[in-house]
Design an enzyme around this catalytic site. Structure first.
Site, PDB file in Angstrom:
ATOM      1  N   THR A 104      -4.166 -23.148   4.267  1.00 23.49           N
ATOM      2  CA  THR A 104      -4.457 -22.330   5.443  1.00 23.49           C
ATOM      3  C   THR A 104      -3.310 -22.276   6.441  1.00 23.49           C
ATOM      4  OG1 THR A 104      -6.774 -22.895   5.216  1.00 23.49           O
ATOM      5  CG2 THR A 104      -6.084 -22.140   7.370  1.00 23.49           C
ATOM      6  N   THR A 157      -5.873 -28.610   3.311  1.00 18.63           N
ATOM      7  CA  THR A 157      -6.559 -29.842   3.698  1.00 18.63           C
ATOM      8  C   THR A 157      -7.509 -30.348   2.618  1.00 18.63           C
ATOM      9  OG1 THR A 157      -8.264 -28.530   4.799  1.00 18.63           O
ATOM     10  CG2 THR A 157      -6.460 -29.356   6.173  1.00 18.63           C
ATOM     11  N   THR A 176     -17.045 -48.377  -2.777  1.00 23.39           N
ATOM     12  CA  THR A 176     -18.318 -48.078  -2.107  1.00 23.39           C
ATOM     13  C   THR A 176     -18.459 -46.588  -1.793  1.00 23.39           C
ATOM     14  OG1 THR A 176     -19.708 -48.502  -0.183  1.00 23.39           O
ATOM     15  CG2 THR A 176     -17.340 -48.703   0.168  1.00 23.39           C
TER      16      THR A 176
HETATM   17  N1  ASP Z   1      -8.761 -24.182   0.886  1.00 24.69           N
HETATM   18  C1  ASP Z   1      -7.657 -24.538   1.732  1.00 24.69           C
HETATM   19  C2  ASP Z   1      -6.792 -25.518   0.983  1.00 24.69           C
HETATM   20  O1  ASP Z   1      -7.104 -26.668   0.916  1.00 24.69           O
HETATM   21  C3  ASP Z   1      -8.141 -25.100   3.010  1.00 24.69           C
HETATM   22  C4  ASP Z   1      -7.039 -25.576   3.915  1.00 24.69           C
HETATM   23  O2  ASP Z   1      -5.886 -25.277   3.767  1.00 24.69           O
HETATM   24  O3  ASP Z   1      -7.348 -26.307   4.819  1.00 24.69           O
HETATM   25  O4  ASP Z   1      -5.788 -25.110   0.452  1.00 24.69           O
END
Ligand code: ASP
Length: 348
Positions: free
Chosen positions: A16, A92, A280
């Site tokens: 993103t 992310t 865990t």
């Molecule tokens: N779907 C995206 C990715 O992980 C989300 C992001 O960039 O935060 O590439």
């Protein structure tokens, strides 16, 4: 005396953060990182010389595979002597897995490798991407007066927090505060100032040269326990052809049912040479297999403690160790050792 400019290499893998709104159509499109300074002019104010490389094509991080981890490791090691620090821009969704894997693959790392990304594209008004990027560059450039880097580790910087990469998990699909390091203190907190916790940052042996590793073995599975899990489900997972290692997500401090069929399945898998590591399902805390008889029974079957490892780091570590052709006994021994601060072993 003139001080040389700190140099940082930004590697944009995708995600993103690298999106901007097309002013004509309004659609989000990948942003060309070769024009980074035009798009984020604030970067000119930083006292660092910035170069960029981007994955072609940029990939959504849910598509990341070990071959791309190897590509990243290759780019860092090829450019290692040319830069003081590295910023990796990554989606992310799987950033915690990549940061964990890369922390094992870059043996003897003594320069900063700072992962960041954002929840909103860098080209939209309320983006968290600019702040994350600018601070990640500052951290990757930070040096002591003697020229040594402040954070010679693989880290994730996100929304005010600098975390050891192999201690992180993504915890929110919504909040700017998207990552946590539940079992290890923050390496820095960012407010008006960047306040580093020097006592928690690893100090590598700088005399050892960087050794890049590329081989990861993905014959690994995750077995997440839940009340009512069937023998069939456990049997099928442990019976996957070629399977070498299993990260078993257990309850609480490492507990699992004591029923005979379950223990038999585990014992038979371990006898076949499969390494089973107990982590865990809780968001924080450590496995203590001696604490309850349910955990103790697992120990008796040959299940290993994953201590306070995240699932992400345990998967990456098993892939790394089996990727080096180690035997199950050697892997089992290595799982009881912290390589790059990924686990806390009591009394260590
Ligand atoms: N779907 C995206 C990715 O992980 C989300 C992001 O960039 O935060 O590439």
């Amino acid at each position: 005396m003139a001080t040389s400019l700190t140099s940082v290499l930004i590697i944009y893998t995708g995600g993103t953060i690298g999106m901007a709104q097309n002013p004509v159509t309004g659609a989000l499109e990948p942003f060309n990182f070769h024009h980074l300074l035009d798009n984020v002019p604030e970067l000119r104010l930083l006292g660092s010389s910035i170069s960029t490389i981007q994955f072609e094509p940029p990939i959504d991080s849910s598509e990341i595979e070990p071959s791309q981890w190897a590509r990243l490791v290759y780019l860092i090691s090829e450019n290692y002597d040319l830069f003081d620090g590295f910023v990796v821009l990554h989606g992310t969704d799987t950033m915690a897995y990549t940061a964990s894997a890369v922390s094992f693959m870059l043996e003897n790392l003594s320069k900063p490798v700072i992962f960041t990304g954002s929840q909103l594209p860098i080209g939209v008004l309320r983006t968290d991407g600019k702040e994350n990027l600018i601070t990640a560059i500052e951290i990757a450039s930070a040096k002591y007066p003697d020229g040594k880097p402040v954070v010679p580790e693989v880290c994730i910087f996100f929304e005010n927090s600098l975390m050891r990469g192999n201690r992180t998990s993504k915890i929110s699909a919504e909040n700017f505060n998207a990552f946590a390091s539940p079992n290890y203190p923050l390496l820095a907190q960012v407010g008006v100032h960047i306040s580093y916790d020097e006592s928690e940052i690893r100090r590598p042996d700088e005399t050892k040269p960087l050794k890049a590793h590329y081989s990861m073995d993905n014959n690994i599975a995750v077995l997440k326990l839940y009340p009512g899990i069937s023998r069939q489900a456990v049997h099928q997972i442990l019976g996957i052809p070629g399977l070498k290692g299993v990260v078993m997500e257990t309850f609480g401090a490492g507990n699992a049912p004591k029923c005979e069929w379950f223990l038999t399945e585990l014992r038979e898998a371990i006898q076949r040479g499969i390494v089973i590591v107990n982590v865990t399902q809780c968001n924080s805390g450590s496995v203590q297999m001696g604490l309850y008889s349910t955990g103790n029974t697992l120990l008796g079957c040959g299940v290993l403690s994953g201590y306070d490892s995240t699932t992400e780091a345990a998967i990456a570590k098993l892939m790394f160790l089996f990727g080096h052709g180690l035997s199950p006994e050697e892997v089992a021994k290595a799982m009881n050792r912290s390589f790059v601060g990924e686990i806390t072993i009591p009394d260590e």
